[in-house]
Structure formats: C-alpha cells, structure tokens
Design a protein around this motif. Structure first.
Motif, mmCIF file in Angstrom:
data_model
loop_
_atom_site.group_PDB
_atom_site.id
_atom_site.type_symbol
_atom_site.label_atom_id
_atom_site.label_comp_id
_atom_site.label_asym_id
_atom_site.label_seq_id
_atom_site.Cartn_x
_atom_site.Cartn_y
_atom_site.Cartn_z
ATOM 1 N N LEU A 74 -17.088 -15.542 -27.696
ATOM 2 C CA LEU A 74 -17.608 -13.903 -27.683
ATOM 3 C C LEU A 74 -19.080 -14.098 -27.664
ATOM 4 O O LEU A 74 -19.612 -13.340 -26.748
ATOM 5 C CB LEU A 74 -17.005 -13.265 -28.783
ATOM 6 C CG LEU A 74 -15.525 -12.963 -28.743
ATOM 7 C CD1 LEU A 74 -15.011 -12.203 -30.007
ATOM 8 C CD2 LEU A 74 -15.396 -12.008 -27.613
ATOM 9 N N PHE A 118 -10.828 -18.677 -35.566
ATOM 10 C CA PHE A 118 -12.051 -17.943 -35.511
ATOM 11 C C PHE A 118 -13.026 -18.480 -34.656
ATOM 12 O O PHE A 118 -13.795 -17.965 -33.977
ATOM 13 C CB PHE A 118 -12.260 -17.283 -36.761
ATOM 14 C CG PHE A 118 -11.314 -16.087 -37.149
ATOM 15 C CD1 PHE A 118 -11.660 -14.822 -36.516
ATOM 16 C CD2 PHE A 118 -10.436 -16.043 -38.184
ATOM 17 C CE1 PHE A 118 -10.866 -13.849 -36.664
ATOM 18 C CE2 PHE A 118 -9.848 -14.996 -38.222
ATOM 19 C CZ PHE A 118 -10.075 -13.705 -37.806
ATOM 20 N N THR A 136 -12.517 -22.311 -23.935
ATOM 21 C CA THR A 136 -12.756 -21.651 -25.411
ATOM 22 C C THR A 136 -12.168 -22.472 -26.261
ATOM 23 O O THR A 136 -12.336 -22.698 -27.308
ATOM 24 C CB THR A 136 -12.295 -20.118 -25.268
ATOM 25 O OG1 THR A 136 -12.776 -19.414 -24.463
ATOM 26 C CG2 THR A 136 -12.393 -19.522 -26.659
ATOM 27 N N ILE A 178 -2.022 -7.716 -31.768
ATOM 28 C CA ILE A 178 -2.625 -8.171 -30.727
ATOM 29 C C ILE A 178 -1.842 -7.840 -29.236
ATOM 30 O O ILE A 178 -2.305 -7.345 -28.438
ATOM 31 C CB ILE A 178 -2.964 -9.832 -30.735
ATOM 32 C CG1 ILE A 178 -3.934 -10.143 -31.938
ATOM 33 C CG2 ILE A 178 -3.412 -10.106 -29.397
ATOM 34 C CD1 ILE A 178 -4.157 -11.427 -32.066
ATOM 35 N N LYS A 203 -13.025 -9.715 -22.665
ATOM 36 C CA LYS A 203 -13.092 -9.778 -24.369
ATOM 37 C C LYS A 203 -11.732 -9.797 -24.909
ATOM 38 O O LYS A 203 -11.607 -10.584 -26.091
ATOM 39 C CB LYS A 203 -13.704 -8.377 -24.746
ATOM 40 C CG LYS A 203 -15.052 -8.100 -24.512
ATOM 41 C CD LYS A 203 -15.408 -6.687 -24.777
ATOM 42 C CE LYS A 203 -17.003 -6.491 -24.719
ATOM 43 N NZ LYS A 203 -17.244 -5.174 -25.019
ATOM 44 N N GLU A 204 -10.766 -9.380 -24.210
ATOM 45 C CA GLU A 204 -9.428 -9.411 -24.809
ATOM 46 C C GLU A 204 -8.992 -10.992 -24.942
ATOM 47 O O GLU A 204 -8.259 -11.243 -26.097
ATOM 48 C CB GLU A 204 -8.538 -8.606 -24.200
ATOM 49 C CG GLU A 204 -7.278 -8.130 -24.777
ATOM 50 C CD GLU A 204 -7.392 -6.984 -25.852
ATOM 51 O OE1 GLU A 204 -6.408 -6.955 -26.748
ATOM 52 O OE2 GLU A 204 -8.456 -6.278 -25.974
ATOM 53 N N SER A 230 -13.088 -18.785 -31.060
ATOM 54 C CA SER A 230 -13.030 -17.414 -30.528
ATOM 55 C C SER A 230 -14.319 -16.736 -30.723
ATOM 56 O O SER A 230 -14.878 -16.017 -29.770
ATOM 57 C CB SER A 230 -11.932 -16.455 -31.261
ATOM 58 O OG SER A 230 -12.058 -15.225 -30.884
ATOM 59 N N LEU A 231 -15.080 -16.811 -31.979
ATOM 60 C CA LEU A 231 -16.310 -16.147 -32.120
ATOM 61 C C LEU A 231 -17.729 -16.915 -31.376
ATOM 62 O O LEU A 231 -18.242 -16.062 -30.639
ATOM 63 C CB LEU A 231 -16.774 -16.404 -33.332
ATOM 64 C CG LEU A 231 -16.007 -15.515 -34.574
ATOM 65 C CD1 LEU A 231 -16.277 -16.118 -35.879
ATOM 66 C CD2 LEU A 231 -16.311 -13.933 -34.408
ATOM 67 N N ASN A 274 -13.687 -5.828 -20.525
ATOM 68 C CA ASN A 274 -12.764 -5.555 -21.498
ATOM 69 C C ASN A 274 -11.662 -6.531 -21.458
ATOM 70 O O ASN A 274 -11.154 -6.838 -22.614
ATOM 71 C CB ASN A 274 -12.078 -4.341 -21.631
ATOM 72 C CG ASN A 274 -13.061 -3.158 -22.478
ATOM 73 O OD1 ASN A 274 -14.284 -3.722 -22.875
ATOM 74 N ND2 ASN A 274 -13.148 -1.972 -21.926
ATOM 75 N N TYR A 320 -8.555 -16.510 -30.912
ATOM 76 C CA TYR A 320 -8.574 -16.744 -32.442
ATOM 77 C C TYR A 320 -7.227 -17.264 -32.862
ATOM 78 O O TYR A 320 -6.952 -17.970 -33.729
ATOM 79 C CB TYR A 320 -9.255 -15.789 -32.948
ATOM 80 C CG TYR A 320 -8.617 -14.671 -33.868
ATOM 81 C CD1 TYR A 320 -7.858 -15.238 -35.218
ATOM 82 C CD2 TYR A 320 -8.079 -13.505 -33.359
ATOM 83 C CE1 TYR A 320 -7.297 -14.267 -35.877
ATOM 84 C CE2 TYR A 320 -7.441 -12.615 -34.232
ATOM 85 C CZ TYR A 320 -7.080 -13.022 -35.235
ATOM 86 O OH TYR A 320 -6.106 -12.168 -35.967
ATOM 87 N N VAL A 325 -10.593 -12.624 -27.803
ATOM 88 C CA VAL A 325 -10.338 -12.087 -29.073
ATOM 89 C C VAL A 325 -8.827 -12.789 -29.412
ATOM 90 O O VAL A 325 -8.804 -13.406 -30.361
ATOM 91 C CB VAL A 325 -10.301 -10.821 -29.160
ATOM 92 C CG1 VAL A 325 -9.437 -10.254 -30.308
ATOM 93 C CG2 VAL A 325 -11.591 -10.086 -29.016
ATOM 94 N N GLN A 326 -7.888 -12.866 -28.451
ATOM 95 C CA GLN A 326 -6.647 -13.393 -28.568
ATOM 96 C C GLN A 326 -6.808 -14.958 -28.640
ATOM 97 O O GLN A 326 -5.934 -15.382 -29.707
ATOM 98 C CB GLN A 326 -5.769 -13.284 -27.238
ATOM 99 C CG GLN A 326 -4.386 -13.765 -27.331
ATOM 100 C CD GLN A 326 -3.619 -13.710 -26.242
ATOM 101 O OE1 GLN A 326 -3.774 -12.677 -25.539
ATOM 102 N NE2 GLN A 326 -2.955 -14.886 -25.798
#
Length: 242
Positions: A94, A87, A49, A165, A75-76, A90-91, A72, A82, A79-80
């Motif tokens: 995702l 961003f 990522t 977070i 996902k976590e 991270s985006l 989940n 970013y 998200v972390q």
C-alpha cells in the motif's frame, strides 16, 4: 418466383444466424481459454506483494492502472494480501501504491478511482454470513481436524476473511482467487494452500487453460522457478480431479 425469393431470404437468415452463433461460440471459447488485460495485471501485483519485491511491484502497479484496474481495485488487492501474506507485506504494498499514485498525479495522469465497496445489510453477521460465503466459494462446508485443534483460526477465516473481506464487492470472487493463487505461488512453503485455491478458482469459473495462462504470466513477470512450482502443483490438482 415469389417462392424462390422467400426461400432465398430464409436461407440468408439462417446463414446469418449460424455465422452469429459460430462467432459467439468462438468468442466464448476464446474468453474461456485466455485472461483479459485486467486479470493479467492482477497477477504480478499480488505475486510481488507476497514476495516483497517493491521495485517490481511499482512497475506492475503502473501497468495495472494502464491496463484498466481502478485505484480502488488495486487497493482491494493489496488489502486482501494481508490475509495471505501478513500485514507487513500488505502495508508495504500500500505504501508503494501511494508513491506510485503521487508520481502519476504529478505527471498529470488522472486514474479511474472506481467504485467503493457497497454497504452491508444492517443485520449482516460476519461469522454466520462469512461461513455461508466460504461454503459457496469452496463448494462444500469446511471442517476438519485442524479446525477442531485450533477453533480460533476457523472463526477468523469465516468471520474476517470470508465475512469481512470477501463480502466487499469491489472485486469479484474470481478476481480475488486470481490474486490469491498469484500470491501463494510466490510464497515459499504454501504449495498445499496453492493447490486448494486452484480448486477454488476453478469452482468459481477459472478454466484449466486460463490457469495455464496464469502460470505463463508468472513465468514472464516473476520467473521460471515460481512458474515451474505453480505448474507442478496445478498438474497434481488436475490429476486428482480426473
């Protein structure tokens, strides 16, 4: 005869107890020197990522789900990311995960969604409680000239990263630090931050052998250059601690 039988029973009991103790000691030593399947799966997800290797990330996301990471939890991790890689990374991660999930569902694979983050107390204060989380995570109160120079970044770190977070209990702090060092190791120019987070990782329970194992996962999943840099930074951290 009765006395002999009692002695024999006592010796058997002691022997069994010692064998159990040895087994527990060996199990602890093994767990302290290796990473489990979940932990291993976290590493390439975070590292790829960070570098934007979406095709590699898709493979690692599938492996992560197969290794027991919940939807989940992944996902976590994404998200972390970013907070450490921005961003866009991270985006994109995702988005890749959405595609992987759709493909798996179309194949009839039912993945474990896992728990949601627990609700925070009504009086939770991101800045105040985040500062406390940061101090607990790192082991000392964080301050210095950089934060005096730019107080806003200090507030964002405390309130958002450690307050918003790290307060989410989908992942343990140890898992979060493992994801962080994986991302930083694969992010050019972040050697100083990687060194700091190696120390934080060890403060939160990761052992030196486990971090050596982490580096070998990087070597296999990401490449020699990243692993060699990660080794160099870690050796400096260990030398400073000694």
């Amino acid at each position: 005869m009765k006395s002999l039988m009692q002695s024999s029973t006592f010796l058997r009991t002691i022997t069994v107890a010692l064998l159990m103790l040895i087994g527990l000691t060996e199990a602890y030593a093994m767990s302290a020197s290796t990473l489990d399947k979940r932990q291993i799966a976290i590493i390439p997800i975070a590292a790829q990522t960070a570098s934007g290797d979406i095709e590699g990330l898709k493979v690692s996301l599938n492996k992560g789900l197969d290794a027991g990471l919940t939807v989940n939890e992944i996902k976590e991790i994404l998200v972390q990311m970013y907070a450490y890689t921005g961003f866009p990374r991270s985006l994109n991660g995702l988005g890749a995960f959405m595609g992987v999930m759709q493909e798996r569902q179309e194949k009839g694979i039912q993945d474990n969604v896992g728990k949601e983050a627990s609700s925070l107390p009504a009086d939770y204060n991101s800045l105040k409680d985040g500062a406390a989380n940061q101090t607990t995570l790192i082991g000392v109160e964080v301050k210095g000239p950089l934060f005096d120079f730019a107080p806003a970044i200090d507030e964002y770190l405390k309130a958002h990263l450690f307050g918003d977070i790290f307060a989410r209990d989908v992942l343990s702090w140890q898992d979060r630090e493992l994801a962080t060092i994986a991302a930083l190791a694969n992010l050019k120019g972040a050697g100083s931050q990687l060194g700091s987070h190696y120390a934080i990782s060890m403060h939160n329970g990761l052992t030196e052998p486990q971090i050596r194992a982490f580096i070998e996962v990087l070597r296999e999943a990401i490449g020699e250059e990243t692993a060699n840099h990660a080794t160099e930074v870690f050796n400096q951290v260990i030398a400073a601690r000694r």
